[in-house]
Write a protein that holds these residues in place. Structure first.
Motif, PDB file in Angstrom:
ATOM      1  N   THR A  30     -23.473 -45.470  27.106  1.00  0.00           N
ATOM      2  CA  THR A  30     -24.519 -45.040  26.173  1.00  0.00           C
ATOM      3  C   THR A  30     -23.928 -44.653  24.835  1.00  0.00           C
ATOM      4  N   SER A  31     -22.793 -43.954  24.865  1.00  0.00           N
ATOM      5  CA  SER A  31     -22.130 -43.569  23.618  1.00  0.00           C
ATOM      6  C   SER A  31     -21.677 -44.801  22.839  1.00  0.00           C
ATOM      7  N   ASN A  32     -21.094 -45.767  23.552  1.00  0.00           N
ATOM      8  CA  ASN A  32     -20.651 -46.993  22.888  1.00  0.00           C
ATOM      9  C   ASN A  32     -21.831 -47.787  22.334  1.00  0.00           C
ATOM     10  N   TYR A  33     -22.872 -47.912  23.147  1.00  0.00           N
ATOM     11  CA  TYR A  33     -24.041 -48.698  22.747  1.00  0.00           C
ATOM     12  C   TYR A  33     -24.711 -48.104  21.518  1.00  0.00           C
ATOM     13  N   SER A  34     -24.776 -46.778  21.476  1.00  0.00           N
ATOM     14  CA  SER A  34     -25.475 -46.105  20.368  1.00  0.00           C
ATOM     15  C   SER A  34     -24.556 -45.825  19.188  1.00  0.00           C
ATOM     16  N   GLU A  35     -23.298 -46.275  19.300  1.00  0.00           N
ATOM     17  CA  GLU A  35     -22.296 -46.034  18.266  1.00  0.00           C
ATOM     18  C   GLU A  35     -22.155 -44.544  17.970  1.00  0.00           C
ATOM     19  N   GLY A  36     -22.140 -43.758  19.055  1.00  0.00           N
ATOM     20  CA  GLY A  36     -21.932 -42.328  18.915  1.00  0.00           C
ATOM     21  C   GLY A  36     -23.168 -41.528  18.558  1.00  0.00           C
ATOM     22  N   LYS A  37     -24.332 -42.167  18.538  1.00  0.00           N
ATOM     23  CA  LYS A  37     -25.559 -41.458  18.147  1.00  0.00           C
ATOM     24  C   LYS A  37     -26.172 -40.664  19.295  1.00  0.00           C
ATOM     25  N   ILE A  38     -25.626 -40.831  20.509  1.00  0.00           N
ATOM     26  CA  ILE A  38     -26.104 -40.074  21.663  1.00  0.00           C
ATOM     27  C   ILE A  38     -24.952 -39.247  22.214  1.00  0.00           C
ATOM     28  N   SER A  39     -25.140 -37.939  22.264  1.00  0.00           N
ATOM     29  CA  SER A  39     -24.143 -37.024  22.813  1.00  0.00           C
ATOM     30  C   SER A  39     -24.579 -36.621  24.208  1.00  0.00           C
ATOM     31  N   SER A  40     -23.721 -36.856  25.206  1.00  0.00           N
ATOM     32  CA  SER A  40     -24.081 -36.603  26.594  1.00  0.00           C
ATOM     33  C   SER A  40     -23.245 -35.482  27.191  1.00  0.00           C
ATOM     34  N   SER A  41     -23.865 -34.726  28.075  1.00  0.00           N
ATOM     35  CA  SER A  41     -23.166 -33.754  28.899  1.00  0.00           C
ATOM     36  C   SER A  41     -23.797 -33.810  30.283  1.00  0.00           C
ATOM     37  N   ALA A  42     -23.132 -33.238  31.261  1.00  0.00           N
ATOM     38  CA  ALA A  42     -23.662 -33.292  32.621  1.00  0.00           C
ATOM     39  C   ALA A  42     -23.379 -32.001  33.348  1.00  0.00           C
ATOM     40  N   PHE A  43     -24.307 -31.629  34.216  1.00  0.00           N
ATOM     41  CA  PHE A  43     -24.157 -30.423  35.010  1.00  0.00           C
ATOM     42  C   PHE A  43     -24.486 -30.722  36.463  1.00  0.00           C
ATOM     43  N   GLY A  44     -23.727 -30.077  37.358  1.00  0.00           N
ATOM     44  CA  GLY A  44     -23.974 -30.238  38.782  1.00  0.00           C
ATOM     45  C   GLY A  44     -24.829 -29.109  39.312  1.00  0.00           C
ATOM     46  N   LEU A  45     -25.865 -29.459  40.043  1.00  0.00           N
ATOM     47  CA  LEU A  45     -26.751 -28.451  40.624  1.00  0.00           C
ATOM     48  C   LEU A  45     -26.368 -28.112  42.054  1.00  0.00           C
ATOM     49  N   GLY A  46     -26.054 -29.122  42.827  1.00  0.00           N
ATOM     50  CA  GLY A  46     -25.768 -28.895  44.226  1.00  0.00           C
ATOM     51  C   GLY A  46     -27.028 -28.529  44.989  1.00  0.00           C
ATOM     52  N   GLN A  47     -26.861 -28.010  46.187  1.00  0.00           N
ATOM     53  CA  GLN A  47     -28.000 -27.643  47.031  1.00  0.00           C
ATOM     54  C   GLN A  47     -28.339 -26.184  46.775  1.00  0.00           C
ATOM     55  N   ARG A  48     -28.878 -25.964  45.571  1.00  0.00           N
ATOM     56  CA  ARG A  48     -29.083 -24.599  45.110  1.00  0.00           C
ATOM     57  C   ARG A  48     -30.535 -24.326  44.795  1.00  0.00           C
ATOM     58  N   ASN A  49     -30.766 -23.362  43.902  1.00  0.00           N
ATOM     59  CA  ASN A  49     -32.118 -23.030  43.494  1.00  0.00           C
ATOM     60  C   ASN A  49     -32.155 -22.842  41.988  1.00  0.00           C
ATOM     61  N   ILE A  50     -33.293 -22.390  41.470  1.00  0.00           N
ATOM     62  CA  ILE A  50     -33.495 -22.408  40.017  1.00  0.00           C
ATOM     63  C   ILE A  50     -32.698 -21.343  39.271  1.00  0.00           C
ATOM     64  N   ILE A  51     -32.000 -20.441  39.959  1.00  0.00           N
ATOM     65  CA  ILE A  51     -31.199 -19.457  39.245  1.00  0.00           C
ATOM     66  C   ILE A  51     -29.730 -19.873  39.206  1.00  0.00           C
ATOM     67  N   THR A  52     -29.461 -21.110  39.628  1.00  0.00           N
ATOM     68  CA  THR A  52     -28.081 -21.580  39.668  1.00  0.00           C
ATOM     69  C   THR A  52     -27.398 -21.464  38.311  1.00  0.00           C
ATOM     70  N   ARG A  53     -26.124 -21.130  38.358  1.00  0.00           N
ATOM     71  CA  ARG A  53     -25.349 -21.123  37.126  1.00  0.00           C
ATOM     72  C   ARG A  53     -24.787 -22.520  36.893  1.00  0.00           C
ATOM     73  N   ALA A  54     -24.563 -22.827  35.642  1.00  0.00           N
ATOM     74  CA  ALA A  54     -24.173 -24.187  35.270  1.00  0.00           C
ATOM     75  C   ALA A  54     -22.760 -24.503  35.741  1.00  0.00           C
ATOM     76  N   ASN A  55     -22.577 -25.703  36.187  1.00  0.00           N
ATOM     77  CA  ASN A  55     -21.263 -26.224  36.525  1.00  0.00           C
ATOM     78  C   ASN A  55     -21.079 -27.517  35.740  1.00  0.00           C
ATOM     79  N   ALA A  56     -20.349 -27.441  34.651  1.00  0.00           N
ATOM     80  CA  ALA A  56     -20.208 -28.598  33.782  1.00  0.00           C
ATOM     81  C   ALA A  56     -19.407 -29.693  34.472  1.00  0.00           C
ATOM     82  N   VAL A  57     -19.925 -30.899  34.435  1.00  0.00           N
ATOM     83  CA  VAL A  57     -19.236 -32.053  35.001  1.00  0.00           C
ATOM     84  C   VAL A  57     -18.448 -32.769  33.915  1.00  0.00           C
TER      85      VAL A  57
END
Length: 362
Positions: A30-57
């Protein structure tokens, strides 16, 4: 103006999975296709609930304080889109993460301009009455249905999943987009001509019942390979393969290997052997890797043996390998070319990036 995209996956780092690998691959594309116009990040939720703290992937999100609950991070980021990678069993031990519905609703409520894109890697399971999947299937369907309704755009890894999602679409909701899973071990621009390949078979070892499928078909596999002039088997995977060296056949156990090694080995091999449900071909990163490398595939499932033959114009198709049949070189050459052509026309990561860019208005 740069667009922001947040991936949500069900595996917590440092653990990884095929879905995590897919998210990383698609983010780079996506970054290559958009020539850097899209900034991506990711977080893992796991088998948790809505108060989960972020785990950056992955990703660099300066506005995201990882000590905060993920809801607060999303509120601060106000991303243009969230790409939810949905596999029920990633978020709940029985594949029915009911908690995910109020969580996503809360995210969209506090970030009203954020679009939800859901990639349905899987929908729901079925099973026998003595299996838990039989009893949890209605709840799994409910979660998939509710997530479908919440989604501004839906991707599906198989035509089967897309058909189901289409049948439950809301009025005026865009139809689901079929995006067969791309290779996560690389996408070489050119393939080795089949006539220049080595007489080697790559056997990919799966766990559970699929290893038993390989074991049960062991004699047939060895006979087929020998009749094709293949006397060396290279076994890859985290679980030891069922084949050992014997008169006339050399078998090597490589175990799990880095992506570049798998890709390089595939590019030279005459054929690959996989135990996998034939009707789920479109969602397998492994079969995608075989296709992009132009490596013919013999698929073994509980119903027999099949030669995978993909076409640019059709869904994946399979040609049964009869009991005493020997795949001819002309057929393997045809499969090599057709499978690679199908991959570049249907499954290449650029098509995933294109669909995401369109969703973000680029």
């Amino acid at each position: 103006m740069k667009k922001t995209l947040v991936h949500l996956v069900g595996v917590l780092p440092p653990s990884t999975s095929g879905i995590t690998d897919y998210a990383i691959t698609v983010s780079a594309a996506t970054s290559n296709y958009s020539e850097g116009k899209i900034s991506s990040s990711a977080f893992g939720l796991g088998q948790r609930n809505i108060i989960t703290r972020a785990n950056a992937v992955f990703g660099n999100s300066p506005n995201a304080d990882q000590s905060l609950p993920l809801l607060e991070i999303v509120r601060k980021m106000q991303p243009d889109a969230i790409l939810l990678h949905y596999v029920g069993y990633a978020y709940h031990i029985r594949g029915a993460p009911l908690w995910l519905i109020p969580f996503i609703k809360a995210v969209l409520r506090q970030s009203p301009n954020t679009r939800l894109i859901t990639m349905f890697h899987e929908l729901f399971a079925t099973g026998k009455p003595w299996e838990s999947s039989y009893w949890f299937s209605p709840l799994q369907r409910l979660v998939a249905h509710e997530l479908s309704k919440l989604s501004h755009l839906r991707f599906a890894s198989t035509t089967h999943a897309a058909d189901w999602l289409s049948s439950i679409s809301k009025p005026f909701q865009p139809q689901p987009v079929v995006l067969p899973i791309c290779s996560t071990i690389g996408e070489p621009p050119e393939i080795t001509a089949y006539t220049n390949r080595l007489p080697i078979a790559i056997v990919f070892n799966g766990g559970g019942p699929w290893r038993e499928v390989l074991r049960a078909n062991g004699a047939k596999i060895l006979t087929l390979l020998r009749s094709m002039g293949i006397h060396r088997i290279v076994q890859m995977g985290s679980i030891p393969g069922p084949f050992v060296s014997e008169a006339g056949t050399e078998c090597e156990q490589l175990g799990p290997q880095p992506a570049e090694v798998v890709c390089k080995t595939l590019s030279k091999a005459a054929i690959s052997v996989v135990a996998y449900p034939s009707w789920l071909t479109e969602k397998s990163t492994l079969l995608a890797a075989c296709a992009v490398n132009g490596t013919p595939v013999l698929i073994f499932d509980k119903d027999g043996a099949w030669r995978l033959h993909l076409s640019k114009d059709r869904k994946p198709s399979f040609e049964a390998v009869q009991k005493d049949e020997v795949p001819q070189q002309k057929d393997l050459v045809s499969s090599s070319s057709a499978n690679c052509g199908w991959y570049h026309a249907k499954a290449h990561s650029k098509w995933h990036a294109n669909a995401i860019a369109k969703a973000l208005g680029l």
